[in-house]
Design a protein around this motif. Structure first.
Motif, PDB file in Angstrom:
ATOM      1  N   GLU A 131     -13.680 -26.564  31.918  1.00 61.41           N
ATOM      2  CA  GLU A 131     -13.916 -25.308  32.648  1.00 61.41           C
ATOM      3  C   GLU A 131     -12.708 -24.387  32.572  1.00 61.41           C
ATOM      4  N   PHE A 132     -11.496 -24.945  32.494  1.00 65.77           N
ATOM      5  CA  PHE A 132     -10.309 -24.107  32.304  1.00 65.77           C
ATOM      6  C   PHE A 132     -10.432 -23.327  31.000  1.00 65.77           C
ATOM      7  N   ILE A 133     -10.832 -23.996  29.944  1.00 66.92           N
ATOM      8  CA  ILE A 133     -10.954 -23.336  28.643  1.00 66.92           C
ATOM      9  C   ILE A 133     -11.999 -22.233  28.695  1.00 66.92           C
ATOM     10  N   TYR A 134     -13.037 -22.425  29.475  1.00 69.41           N
ATOM     11  CA  TYR A 134     -14.135 -21.457  29.524  1.00 69.41           C
ATOM     12  C   TYR A 134     -13.999 -20.441  30.671  1.00 69.41           C
ATOM     13  N   GLY A 135     -12.794 -20.204  31.145  1.00 69.90           N
ATOM     14  CA  GLY A 135     -12.595 -19.067  32.034  1.00 69.90           C
ATOM     15  C   GLY A 135     -11.911 -19.337  33.353  1.00 69.90           C
ATOM     16  N   ARG A 136     -11.884 -20.575  33.827  1.00 73.24           N
ATOM     17  CA  ARG A 136     -11.239 -20.844  35.115  1.00 73.24           C
ATOM     18  C   ARG A 136      -9.742 -21.021  34.874  1.00 73.24           C
ATOM     19  N   ASN A 137      -9.122 -19.928  34.459  1.00 77.03           N
ATOM     20  CA  ASN A 137      -7.715 -19.934  34.055  1.00 77.03           C
ATOM     21  C   ASN A 137      -7.034 -18.644  34.503  1.00 77.03           C
ATOM     22  N   PRO A 138      -5.717 -18.561  34.455  1.00 77.70           N
ATOM     23  CA  PRO A 138      -5.006 -17.405  35.007  1.00 77.70           C
ATOM     24  C   PRO A 138      -5.297 -16.088  34.318  1.00 77.70           C
ATOM     25  N   VAL A 139      -5.711 -16.119  33.034  1.00 73.67           N
ATOM     26  CA  VAL A 139      -5.928 -14.868  32.305  1.00 73.67           C
ATOM     27  C   VAL A 139      -7.397 -14.465  32.254  1.00 73.67           C
ATOM     28  N   ASP A 140      -8.269 -15.257  32.904  1.00 72.14           N
ATOM     29  CA  ASP A 140      -9.696 -14.927  33.008  1.00 72.14           C
ATOM     30  C   ASP A 140     -10.362 -14.732  31.653  1.00 72.14           C
ATOM     31  N   VAL A 141     -10.000 -15.552  30.694  1.00 69.04           N
ATOM     32  CA  VAL A 141     -10.588 -15.476  29.360  1.00 69.04           C
ATOM     33  C   VAL A 141     -11.335 -16.771  29.078  1.00 69.04           C
ATOM     34  N   SER A 142     -12.560 -16.653  28.615  1.00 64.73           N
ATOM     35  CA  SER A 142     -13.292 -17.804  28.105  1.00 64.73           C
ATOM     36  C   SER A 142     -12.898 -17.933  26.642  1.00 64.73           C
ATOM     37  N   PHE A 143     -12.060 -18.911  26.337  1.00 63.42           N
ATOM     38  CA  PHE A 143     -11.277 -18.923  25.103  1.00 63.42           C
ATOM     39  C   PHE A 143     -12.065 -19.257  23.836  1.00 63.42           C
ATOM     40  N   VAL A 144     -13.376 -19.311  23.886  1.00 64.60           N
ATOM     41  CA  VAL A 144     -14.197 -19.598  22.711  1.00 64.60           C
ATOM     42  C   VAL A 144     -14.959 -18.329  22.343  1.00 64.60           C
ATOM     43  N   THR A 145     -14.829 -17.885  21.108  1.00 59.39           N
ATOM     44  CA  THR A 145     -15.463 -16.635  20.688  1.00 59.39           C
ATOM     45  C   THR A 145     -16.971 -16.694  20.915  1.00 59.39           C
ATOM     46  N   GLY A 146     -17.488 -15.607  21.482  1.00 59.18           N
ATOM     47  CA  GLY A 146     -18.922 -15.490  21.723  1.00 59.18           C
ATOM     48  C   GLY A 146     -19.446 -16.239  22.914  1.00 59.18           C
ATOM     49  N   SER A 147     -18.561 -16.822  23.729  1.00 60.30           N
ATOM     50  CA  SER A 147     -19.020 -17.697  24.807  1.00 60.30           C
ATOM     51  C   SER A 147     -19.314 -16.965  26.109  1.00 60.30           C
ATOM     52  N   SER A 148     -18.747 -15.767  26.312  1.00 60.94           N
ATOM     53  CA  SER A 148     -18.961 -15.064  27.577  1.00 60.94           C
ATOM     54  C   SER A 148     -18.661 -13.583  27.412  1.00 60.94           C
ATOM     55  N   TRP A 149     -18.803 -12.873  28.520  1.00 61.13           N
ATOM     56  CA  TRP A 149     -18.501 -11.445  28.531  1.00 61.13           C
ATOM     57  C   TRP A 149     -17.026 -11.178  28.256  1.00 61.13           C
ATOM     58  N   ASN A 150     -16.163 -12.145  28.485  1.00 61.73           N
ATOM     59  CA  ASN A 150     -14.728 -11.944  28.302  1.00 61.73           C
ATOM     60  C   ASN A 150     -14.135 -12.998  27.382  1.00 61.73           C
ATOM     61  N   SER A 151     -14.799 -13.288  26.287  1.00 61.69           N
ATOM     62  CA  SER A 151     -14.246 -14.194  25.279  1.00 61.69           C
ATOM     63  C   SER A 151     -13.428 -13.379  24.275  1.00 61.69           C
ATOM     64  N   PRO A 168     -19.269 -19.136  31.520  1.00 65.52           N
ATOM     65  CA  PRO A 168     -20.649 -19.412  31.093  1.00 65.52           C
ATOM     66  C   PRO A 168     -21.482 -20.097  32.169  1.00 65.52           C
ATOM     67  N   GLY A 169     -20.849 -20.993  32.966  1.00 62.99           N
ATOM     68  CA  GLY A 169     -21.622 -21.659  34.010  1.00 62.99           C
ATOM     69  C   GLY A 169     -21.088 -23.026  34.371  1.00 62.99           C
ATOM     70  N   TYR A 170     -21.912 -23.752  35.101  1.00 67.37           N
ATOM     71  CA  TYR A 170     -21.561 -25.089  35.586  1.00 67.37           C
ATOM     72  C   TYR A 170     -22.759 -26.013  35.360  1.00 67.37           C
ATOM     73  N   ALA A 171     -22.481 -27.266  35.065  1.00 61.26           N
ATOM     74  CA  ALA A 171     -23.544 -28.258  34.926  1.00 61.26           C
ATOM     75  C   ALA A 171     -24.091 -28.600  36.312  1.00 61.26           C
ATOM     76  N   PRO A 172     -25.399 -28.826  36.428  1.00 56.85           N
ATOM     77  CA  PRO A 172     -26.000 -29.063  37.745  1.00 56.85           C
ATOM     78  C   PRO A 172     -25.357 -30.191  38.531  1.00 56.85           C
ATOM     79  N   SER A 173     -25.017 -31.286  37.869  1.00 55.83           N
ATOM     80  CA  SER A 173     -24.506 -32.458  38.589  1.00 55.83           C
ATOM     81  C   SER A 173     -22.988 -32.472  38.717  1.00 55.83           C
ATOM     82  N   SER A 174     -22.294 -31.493  38.124  1.00 55.10           N
ATOM     83  CA  SER A 174     -20.839 -31.504  38.155  1.00 55.10           C
ATOM     84  C   SER A 174     -20.321 -30.810  39.408  1.00 55.10           C
ATOM     85  N   SER A 175     -19.016 -30.991  39.671  1.00 52.67           N
ATOM     86  CA  SER A 175     -18.399 -30.209  40.738  1.00 52.67           C
ATOM     87  C   SER A 175     -18.357 -28.753  40.299  1.00 52.67           C
TER      88      SER A 175
END
Length: 553
Positions: free
Chosen positions: A456-476, A10-17
């Motif tokens: 961020e791991f939960i939302y896609g930065r993980n080995p299976v490339d899934v954003s694990f929350v329904t409706g959160s991304s192109w690959n949820s 989904p993205g990154y917060a402006p002030s976060s790493s």
């Protein structure tokens, strides 16, 4: 060379790493991995070289890490790997995605409501009629008890149609924790939140819906029933079809369910006192009655019948007693509490004060809450009141956060868990929440940064490339183990639900789900049959909702 990008979809917060991982199936150590960040007009706004991390033991991948934290301008971006023909989907740099996901996670509890109509005005295409009113339930045959009981309302616990006090307790308490720390957030109680986002309720309203179900589950003697269950497991049918096909029952009364009730209702008193004093008083009186029952009945077993609903058996209740005592202590020393519960308050305070030191010695904070390990809620109660243990409680969270940081720094995915268990996403979200509690009291940016990395791991930065929350991304997830989503005739699943995630134990292997690989870190299948990796549950959604609420504030 085949390469994959693992990033927060989904993205990154402006002030976060802002980091991402590049994964190869073989060692490419001689390669110089350059990357670019392109804006929505395909202009290059950043160029960098990825850092080699090495081989990941639990996936077999050879990993590199890219960092573009200096990009802070709001907008849409893509990651491009030079010379490898690899490009990410677009993602946001914005705080909006955090707000959007917070909103969706809160509303996911609305979709889990039992016993009421969800009109299209609020539920959209996931609207449904009222079912499982549960207002005149018989007691389960194993209880040998006649009569009926009103257990209306509450949330469905997971992908099934059971309603539980154990697990419901830790879930609602986690949400109340976030509300206490963010009382002024629009998400918590603001009318503008409901109006702007076509939301029927704020988080405070949604929590109350569950608490009112809790109050109905208290027996006349003060003890609390364990769960509402169908006689057999439901098929993948709608709530209305389930309601028409089989009876539902009250099942069990236990010390564990009663202690969950004590802790949650005592916390509710503190949270709702300034919102609805009468409701808050009802919560405190019920909590005291339940605690007195638990003192007299400290070892009443949970119902071991699991035909039709989950077990939630817990052989060690010391942490639950600690949670109940600390939360009740905080409530009883609050202004006007003695007037509400009468002369019992002073005696209870004195008894609890004598017991808390031993509880603190026996049950140090864990990395994250679980329904079997609830002592962090006790430490939170002590950390948020003015007492002789306040500083000790806050430092206990800090020491725990430091341990989490050490584990994160040793892991290529910045995880502090060391095994992907059933509901690993719930564990990860709970670790993030613990980190944020340390940040809340000590304002060290490293805790907030580390918490965001877990999210961020939960939302896609993980080995299976899934954003694990329904409706959160192109690959949820599209096919969660969730009876409502499977049976409602809507193509997309109910949004805002976090699935369990990677689970090395694969308890559903007999159902033959198509896991994404043999390595432990690839133990995920986006299939309805994969209850071990793709079921939803309120105790996984609650810490994610709480962490998002705190991080987005």
């Amino acid at each position: 060379m085949d390469a994959k990008l693992h990033y927060c979809e989904p993205g990154y917060a402006p002030s976060s790493s802002k980091t991402f991982l590049i994964a190869f199936s073989e060692d490419v150590s001689s390669a110089s991995l350059k990357f670019k960040i392109l804006d929505a007009s395909s202009n290059c706004v950043f160029e960098g070289v990825a850092e080699k991390l090495g081989r990941c033991d639990y996936t077999g991948e050879f990993l590199y890490k890219g960092d573009f934290s200096s990009v802070t301008a709001l907008g849409l971006y893509r990651i491009v790997l030079e010379g490898l023909n690899v490009t990410s989907h677009e993602f946001q740099i914005s705080g909006e995605w955090l707000a959007r996901e917070t909103r969706a996670n809160i509303k996911s509890f609305y979709y889990q409501r039992s016993g009421m109509e969800l009109p299209a005005k609020f539920a959209g295409e996931w609207a449904r009629p009222a079912a499982h009113l549960d207002s005149a339930l018989e007691f389960h045959p194993t209880m040998n008890r006649s009569g009926v009981w009103n257990a209306h309302g509450g949330w469905y616990d997971a992908g099934d149609y059971g309603k539980y006090i154990v697990n419901g307790g830790v879930s609602v308490a986690t949400l109340m924790l976030a509300c206490e720390l963010r009382k002024n957030s629009e998400f918590v109680g603001g009318a503008a939140f409901k109006e702007s986002f076509e939301q029927p309720v704020s988080l405070l309203d949604e929590i109350r819906f569950e608490l009112e179900f809790f109050l109905r589950m208290q027996d006349d003697d003060g003890g609390v029933f364990f769960k509402v269950t169908p006689y057999r497991w439901d098929g993948f049918v709608t709530p209305a079809e389930s309601d028409a096909s089989q009876k539902r029952y009250i099942l069990g009364k236990s010390t564990s369910s009663t202690l969950n009730f004590v802790g949650a209702l005592a916390q509710a008193y503190c949270l709702y006192t300034d919102v609805d004093a009468d409701f808050a008083a009802d919560c405190l009186k019920a909590s005291v009655r339940a605690y007195l029952w638990a003192e007299q009945n400290p070892e009443v077993d949970w119902p071991h019948n699991t035909e039709g609903s989950g077990g939630y058996g817990d052989p060690d209740l010391g942490d639950d007693f600690f949670w109940a005592r600390a939360m009740l202590y905080r409530a009883l020393v609050a202004e006007n509490a003695d007037k509400i519960v009468g002369g019992v308050a002073a005696e209870l305070i004195e008894r609890i004060e004598k017991q808390l030191p031993a509880d603190m010695e026996a049950f140090l904070p864990t990395y994250g809450l679980q329904w079997r390990s609830t002592q962090n809620l006790a430490w939170f109660a002590l950390a948020t009141m003015d007492c002789k243990w306040t500083e000790k409680a806050r430092k206990a969270f800090m020491y725990t956060a430091e341990e989490i940081l050490k584990l994160q720094n040793e892991d290529p995915y910045s995880l502090s868990i060391r095994k992907f268990i059933w509901g690993s996403n719930g564990d990860i979200a709970n670790h993030a929440l613990t980190l944020y509690l340390a940040y809340e009291w000590f304002k060290e940016p490293k805790y907030c940064k580390a918490a965001m990395e877990q999210i961020e791991f939960i939302y896609g930065r993980n080995p299976v490339d899934v954003s694990f929350v329904t409706g959160s991304s192109w690959n949820s997830p599209k096919f969660p183990h969730h009876r409502i989503s499977h049976s409602d005739g809507v193509v997309e699943p109910v949004p805002g639900l976090v699935v369990g995630g990677i689970n090395v134990d694969r308890q559903d292997a007999h159902r033959n789900p198509h896991y994404l690989g043999d390595a432990p870190g690839m133990s995920y299948a986006d299939e309805q049959c994969s209850f071990a990796s793709n079921e939803v549950a309120i105790n996984w959604s609650a810490p994610l909702t709480a962490a998002l609420l705190l991080l987005s504030a």
